[in-house]
Design a protein around this motif. Structure first.
Motif, PDB file in Angstrom:
ATOM      1  N   ASP A 129       6.453   5.436  10.284  1.00 13.71           N
ATOM      2  CA  ASP A 129       5.110   5.858   9.892  1.00 13.71           C
ATOM      3  C   ASP A 129       4.922   7.363  10.016  1.00 13.71           C
ATOM      4  N   ASP A 137       3.265   8.756   6.870  1.00 16.31           N
ATOM      5  CA  ASP A 137       1.855   8.333   6.880  1.00 16.31           C
ATOM      6  C   ASP A 137       1.036   9.214   7.828  1.00 16.31           C
ATOM      7  N   LEU A 179       0.584  12.591   6.276  1.00 20.67           N
ATOM      8  CA  LEU A 179      -0.450  12.558   5.235  1.00 20.67           C
ATOM      9  C   LEU A 179      -1.844  12.553   5.849  1.00 20.67           C
ATOM     10  N   PHE A 197       5.315 -10.539  15.635  1.00 22.52           N
ATOM     11  CA  PHE A 197       4.766  -9.344  15.009  1.00 22.52           C
ATOM     12  C   PHE A 197       3.399  -9.711  14.448  1.00 22.52           C
ATOM     13  N   CYS A 199       0.198  -8.041  12.062  1.00 19.21           N
ATOM     14  CA  CYS A 199      -0.366  -6.963  11.244  1.00 19.21           C
ATOM     15  C   CYS A 199      -1.745  -7.407  10.784  1.00 19.21           C
ATOM     16  N   LYS A 233      -0.118  -3.208  13.947  1.00 15.48           N
ATOM     17  CA  LYS A 233       1.097  -3.862  13.434  1.00 15.48           C
ATOM     18  C   LYS A 233       2.216  -3.612  14.432  1.00 15.48           C
ATOM     19  N   HIS A 269      -3.382   4.814   9.285  1.00 20.18           N
ATOM     20  CA  HIS A 269      -3.511   3.840   8.200  1.00 20.18           C
ATOM     21  C   HIS A 269      -4.967   3.479   7.941  1.00 20.18           C
ATOM     22  N   LEU A 302      -9.460   3.880  -0.389  1.00 17.50           N
ATOM     23  CA  LEU A 302      -8.667   3.129  -1.358  1.00 17.50           C
ATOM     24  C   LEU A 302      -7.814   2.048  -0.678  1.00 17.50           C
ATOM     25  N   THR A 303      -7.338   2.331   0.516  1.00 21.20           N
ATOM     26  CA  THR A 303      -6.441   1.386   1.178  1.00 21.20           C
ATOM     27  C   THR A 303      -7.111   0.655   2.337  1.00 21.20           C
ATOM     28  N   ASP A 347       4.466  -6.223   8.000  1.00 19.29           N
ATOM     29  CA  ASP A 347       3.749  -4.957   7.828  1.00 19.29           C
ATOM     30  C   ASP A 347       3.455  -4.786   6.334  1.00 19.29           C
ATOM     31  N   ALA A 348       2.183  -4.851   5.965  1.00 18.70           N
ATOM     32  CA  ALA A 348       1.806  -4.758   4.555  1.00 18.70           C
ATOM     33  C   ALA A 348       1.335  -3.365   4.170  1.00 18.70           C
ATOM     34  N   ILE A 349       1.268  -2.440   5.129  1.00 18.62           N
ATOM     35  CA  ILE A 349       0.539  -1.194   4.860  1.00 18.62           C
ATOM     36  C   ILE A 349       1.349   0.085   5.060  1.00 18.62           C
ATOM     37  N   VAL A 350       2.529  -0.013   5.657  1.00 21.21           N
ATOM     38  CA  VAL A 350       3.306   1.203   5.880  1.00 21.21           C
ATOM     39  C   VAL A 350       3.579   1.876   4.526  1.00 21.21           C
ATOM     40  N   GLN A 351       3.687   3.180   4.532  1.00 25.56           N
ATOM     41  CA  GLN A 351       3.836   4.036   3.348  1.00 25.56           C
ATOM     42  C   GLN A 351       2.503   4.342   2.664  1.00 25.56           C
ATOM     43  N   SER A 352       1.411   3.767   3.174  1.00 26.76           N
ATOM     44  CA  SER A 352       0.063   4.190   2.745  1.00 26.76           C
ATOM     45  C   SER A 352      -0.197   4.076   1.241  1.00 26.76           C
ATOM     46  N   ARG A 353       0.337   3.000   0.628  1.00 24.74           N
ATOM     47  CA  ARG A 353       0.085   2.808  -0.806  1.00 24.74           C
ATOM     48  C   ARG A 353      -0.694   1.534  -1.101  1.00 24.74           C
ATOM     49  N   THR A 354      -0.853   0.667  -0.094  1.00 16.40           N
ATOM     50  CA  THR A 354      -1.293  -0.698  -0.375  1.00 16.40           C
ATOM     51  C   THR A 354      -2.806  -0.762  -0.578  1.00 16.40           C
ATOM     52  N   VAL A 355      -3.194  -0.874  -1.843  1.00 18.29           N
ATOM     53  CA  VAL A 355      -4.604  -0.928  -2.221  1.00 18.29           C
ATOM     54  C   VAL A 355      -5.128  -2.371  -2.180  1.00 18.29           C
ATOM     55  N   ARG A 385      -3.999  -6.025  -0.497  1.00 20.89           N
ATOM     56  CA  ARG A 385      -3.082  -6.782   0.358  1.00 20.89           C
ATOM     57  C   ARG A 385      -3.154  -8.259  -0.030  1.00 20.89           C
TER      58      ARG A 385
END
Lengths: 216, 724
Positions: free
Chosen positions: A13, A16, A19, A108, A110, A139, A191, A196-197, B425-433, B435
């Motif tokens: 991360d 991330d 960013l 795990f 999330c 997560k 995160h 948007l996310t 993990d569905a959100i790493v890389q910060s692209r997931t608009v 889920r």
């Protein structure tokens, strides 16, 4: 405000976090093998699986050359933010009290969780008010906070009632060093910075840090 | 060469999975009997898993051209243009047989393998999806396989920092012995970084990167993946590879850096059949030869035979072709990322794959014989005269619509997948608009504000009813999911999971399903960019349901307008839209009632379904409607319930019609909500009927009402007990 985000082998991360920090300042990556913090004003030890989580989470990363500099930086009062695996690393490095154990459910997990701000006097929460609720995702597999033997810990965030995802003692989600300049949390504020996310509540952590005068 | 007295014969060849005729053909091609290392290489490259010898002819029907296609079948992954100078590379692959033997490592290395395929073409992996099939959860074996496979997928994907953004899981008796684990990966690359695997330039150096080579996974492709499973599965465990996501993370970062710095001529991952397959494929594509010196391969243990080194399936390894002047820079990057990098051979002009040990030749085979000369077989398809599959066990006695709806929502195939996807993990890389459970497709934002949507679908039971129409439905379902997110399809990848193709009825299923896929792809103008075939999925009880799994990638212009499935605003009108003609036969309700599978499904007006999908897509993109959800398993009532649960709001539905209208299934139906005016405008473009209004705290349908909280509780509780 210049942030430095540490990159270990196995960090996930770090981009991330870079960013997210870039929304309030400048952010660079710090290579684990370099004893050089590039003159940053704040250090972020990011999430992921440094060194594959092998041996014990965070146990190998604390010996990385860059960590010697991070420890020195923290001892001099510099702000250090440890997120998830970064929290584990900071506990292993002795910069934060307590330890992170495997989740009570042993899996795990999330999901978005609600947090309650307990201490708004740290450099990481000064944009908040005590009692504020924030929604931020977790997560992890190893996030059950275990208090130090003397129980002496500065709790900054707790999981809201019913939101503890891992069985942490006292619903502790985030702690700070006694001086307040080292901060570790299992939820991922990086995160939760873009509508948007999902939630944008995590931005408050970065905005709080950006209010710290450079060099403080 | 070793002396001829020690040469293996036809019996050894048969033990390795070749037929006597194939052995004779090898002797003929070589002009002599193969030695041990040569025979081992042939046995793997001529296996079903590597040579597609029972499916290759059929696969030629699939369309592989399209306006957005950048790289089609034949490379490690296909790629489409997604705008802004970016390419999306993607592929789905199976890891069924290893997972049926050792589910944690089988599933984990399945994810590891598909990730390598994607970064081998120069794309950074940005998302994983998985498609899983198990026997009924009432079986202890199925619960064990499910639990460990999900843990394995999470272990690999989570640890490497690639989000698992979607997937599907179904439980059906015929998968009891032979579960299915299909993993799909998407990656992003600037167009100019897309990398092919063809070796080029005699004199260039072959560099093996990543993990050391051990005895694990020897013969995995031929022993496990190309034969049926039987009682002696336990003894095959040593053929399952062990994954190390930490190693792969470092290998991935290193390879992407090397490609960014333009230091590699070509790159290929090591998967099934290890070095043999990788070296042979790279040489074949480049029309060159390759020399490999096994003495230069870093090993995990001493005393490994040449053939073991050549066929080892040790994970987390990549093979690159590097110009001699660049080798030092490549090895320095490997050292910096703390992975092994070893020059193990070179590209030659010989057209042969030669295996050397300290310079002495231990094997010498024409590349063309290994890669191109494997015989391709024609199938002998025959439609079965009697049903192949027994009726599913009856588990539902309820009669009223309210009880039926609740039973469907709690049933394993329809209940919430949250207990699974929360382990990823569905959100790493910060692209997931979007889920899982927010929309019908996962949505990933791109630089510039556009987005990708992706879905993976396949309903084996429907394909078992009617292989042709069932396969068409899988493609339509995937495209419908994209449409609900607002995306237009760019390309498709497929994984064909079937039984033993040497049996006429399985051959018929396979031929019909591929014909269906081909027709549906043509009708939607979506090219197939690559895929995978997994045959011999059978246990002692017979074949699995024929299961073509389809993964589709689409694009939408504005991530902020990505569709949602949940009702959003009280007062919105609710419409049932699309050319939707449901039937109970072959549905989830029929399954719960233990009804036998029908012998065929209704004919589909694919053009009308396509038109409806386009209308839905445009409405979502324009922001005209509040929600869009396609009607799938469980029919209209379940789709309405899901939209209520997703939005946390009730709905009042006026519905004329019977059980078939409530619970019947067919392609082409959508549940839409939005302002009445917007829906009225949509009615100009597609069949559309206003059936109710969003509001309240319960779903009211005709004569009954269920609080949304109750719907949510039964739906959330369906699978939760499987993960205590």
């Amino acid at each position: 405000m210049k942030f430095g985000v540490v990159r270990f082998p196995g960090s996930c991360d770090e981009v991330d976090a870079q960013l997210a920090a870039s929304r309030v300042g400048e952010a660079v990556l710090l290579w684990h093998g370099d004893r050089d913090l590039q003159g940053v004003d704040a250090v972020i030890v990011p999430g992921g699986f440094s060194y594959g989580d092998y041996l014990r989470v965070g146990a190998i990363a604390r010996f990385a050359p860059v960590m010697e500099e991070v420890v020195e930086f923290a001892r001099a009062g510099g702000p250090v933010l440890g997120i998830c695996n970064g929290f584990q690393v900071l506990c292993e490095a002795g910069l934060l009290p307590g330890a992170l154990l495997p989740n009570a459910g042993l899996r795990f997990v999330c999901r978005d969780v609600d947090l309650v701000v307990e201490d708004a006097a740290t450099p990481f929460t000064r944009a908040c008010t005590p009692g504020d609720r924030m929604t931020i995702p977790v997560k992890h597999t190893t996030g059950r906070y275990h208090l130090p033997p003397d129980g002496d810990v500065r709790v900054v965030l707790r999981y809201a009632p019913g939101h503890n995802p891992n069985g942490s003692e006292g619903d502790v989600a985030a702690v700070a060093s006694a001086a307040g300049n080292v901060f570790g949390l299992m939820p991922h504020p990086e995160h939760a910075v873009d509508p948007l996310t999902g939630s944008t509540d995590g931005l408050k952590v970065f905005e709080s840090l950006a209010r710290v005068p450079a060099g403080a | 060469m070793p002396d001829t007295a020690a040469l293996p014969g036809v019996q050894e060849a048969v033990a390795l999975g070749l037929t006597p005729a194939e052995y004779e053909l090898i002797v003929d091609k070589l002009g002599r009997a193969p030695n041990q290392v040569e025979l081992a290489m042939f046995s793997l490259l001529w296996s079903e898993h590597c040579a597609y010898k029972h499916s290759r002819k059929l696969l030629r029907q699939l369309p592989t051209e399209g306006p957005y296609l950048l790289m089609g079948p034949g490379e490690n992954a296909g790629a489409v243009d997604v705008g802004g100078g970016l390419a999306c590379a993607f592929k789905v692959e199976s890891h069924n047989h290893p997972s049926a033997v050792e589910p944690f490592q089988g599933a984990a290395t399945g994810v590891g393998g598909i990730l390598r395929d994607v970064f081998a073409v120069g794309a950074r992996p940005i998302a994983v999806l998985d498609s899983l099939r198990f026997g009924e959860p009432s079986s202890g074996r199925s619960r064990y396989l499910l639990d460990r496979a999900v843990a394995g997928i999470g272990h690999y994907g989570n640890s490497i920092g690639v989000p698992t953004v979607g997937g599907e899981v179904y439980f059906e008796g015929p998968y009891e012995q032979n579960c299915l684990i299909n993993a799909m990966c998407l990656g992003l690359a600037p167009h100019e970084r897309l990398t092919r695997s063809a070796a080029a330039g005699p004199g260039n150096v072959l560099v093996l990167m990543g993990a050391s080579t051990g005895r694990d996974g020897i013969g995995g492709a031929s022993v496990l993946a190309s034969a049926e499973l039987d009682e002696a599965d336990e003894s095959k465990r040593p053929s399952v590879q062990i994954g190390d996501p930490f190693e792969e993370k470092k290998v991935m970062e290193c390879c992407l850096e090397l490609l960014d710095r333009d230091l590699l001529v070509s790159l290929q991952d090591l998967g099934a059949a290890g070095l043999t397959s990788s070296a042979a494929e790279m040489a074949s594509k480049g029309g060159v030869g390759i020399d490999v010196d096994v003495a230069r391969v870093p090993l995990r243990e001493a005393g490994m035979e040449a053939f073991e080194i050549m066929v080892s399936e040790s994970q987390e390894r990549m093979l690159a072709v590097v110009e001699p002047a660049r080798v030092d820079e490549v090895l320095e990057a490997c050292a910096r990322w703390e992975i092994l990098g070893a020059p193990i051979g070179e590209v030659t002009a010989s057209g042969h794959l030669r295996v050397l040990r300290d310079g002495a030749v231990e094997g010498d085979v024409p590349v063309a014989a290994l890669v191109d000369d494997c015989p391709l077989y024609d199938l002998e398809p025959a439609r079965p005269s009697a049903p192949i599959y027994p009726p599913p066990p009856r588990t539902l006695d309820a009669t009223g619509p309210r009880e039926t709806l609740l039973a469907l929502l709690a049933s394993p195939n329809l209940a919430s997948r949250r207990p699974l996807f929360e382990q990823y993990d569905a959100i790493v890389q910060s692209r997931t608009v979007r889920r899982p459970e927010q929309a019908d497709a996962a949505v990933l934002v791109l630089p510039g504000g556009g987005a990708l949507a992706v879905s993976i679908d396949g309903n084996g039971r429907r394909v078992a009813c009617d292989p042709y129409r069932g396969a068409v439905e899988a493609v339509l379902e995937c495209a419908a999911n994209l449409a609900c997110a607002g995306a237009e399809p760019l390309g498709l990848t497929n994984c064909l999971n079937f039984g033993n193709p040497e049996r006429p009825h399985v051959a018929w299923q396979l031929s019909e399903a591929i014909r269906g896929l081909a027709d549906a792809c043509r009708a939607l103008d979506v090219p197939v960019v690559g895929g995978n075939v997994s045959l011999y999925n059978e246990g002692a009880e017979g074949p699995i349901y024929p299961t073509p799994v389809v993964g589709m990638v689409g694009r939408l212009p504005d991530a902020a307008r990505a569709g949602r499935l949940g009702f959003a605003r009280a007062g919105d009108a609710i419409a049932l839209a699309g050319p939707f003609a449901p039937r109970i036969a072959g549905s989830e309700l029929a399954k719960l009632r233990g009804e036998p599978l029908p012998h065929e499904l209704d004919d589909i007006d694919v053009a009308a379904v396509r038109a409806a999908q386009e209308a839905v897509r445009e409405a979502v993109r324009a922001g005209e409607i509040s929600s869009a959800h396609d009607v799938a398993e469980g029919g209209l009532a379940v789709a309405l319930a899901e939209a209520c649960i997703g939005g946390g709001v009730g709905a009042r539905i006026e519905l004329k019609g019977d059980e078939t209208r409530l619970f019947g299934e067919a392609p082409g139906g959508f549940v839409l909500s939005g302002p009445a005016g917007a829906l009225a405008a949509l009615a100009e473009r597609m069949p559309l009927e206003i059936v109710g209004e969003v509001g309240g705290e319960a779903l009211e349908i005709g004569g009954f009402a269920v609080p949304v909280a109750d719907l949510r509780a039964v739906w959330a509780g369906g699978l939760a007990p499987l993960f205590p």
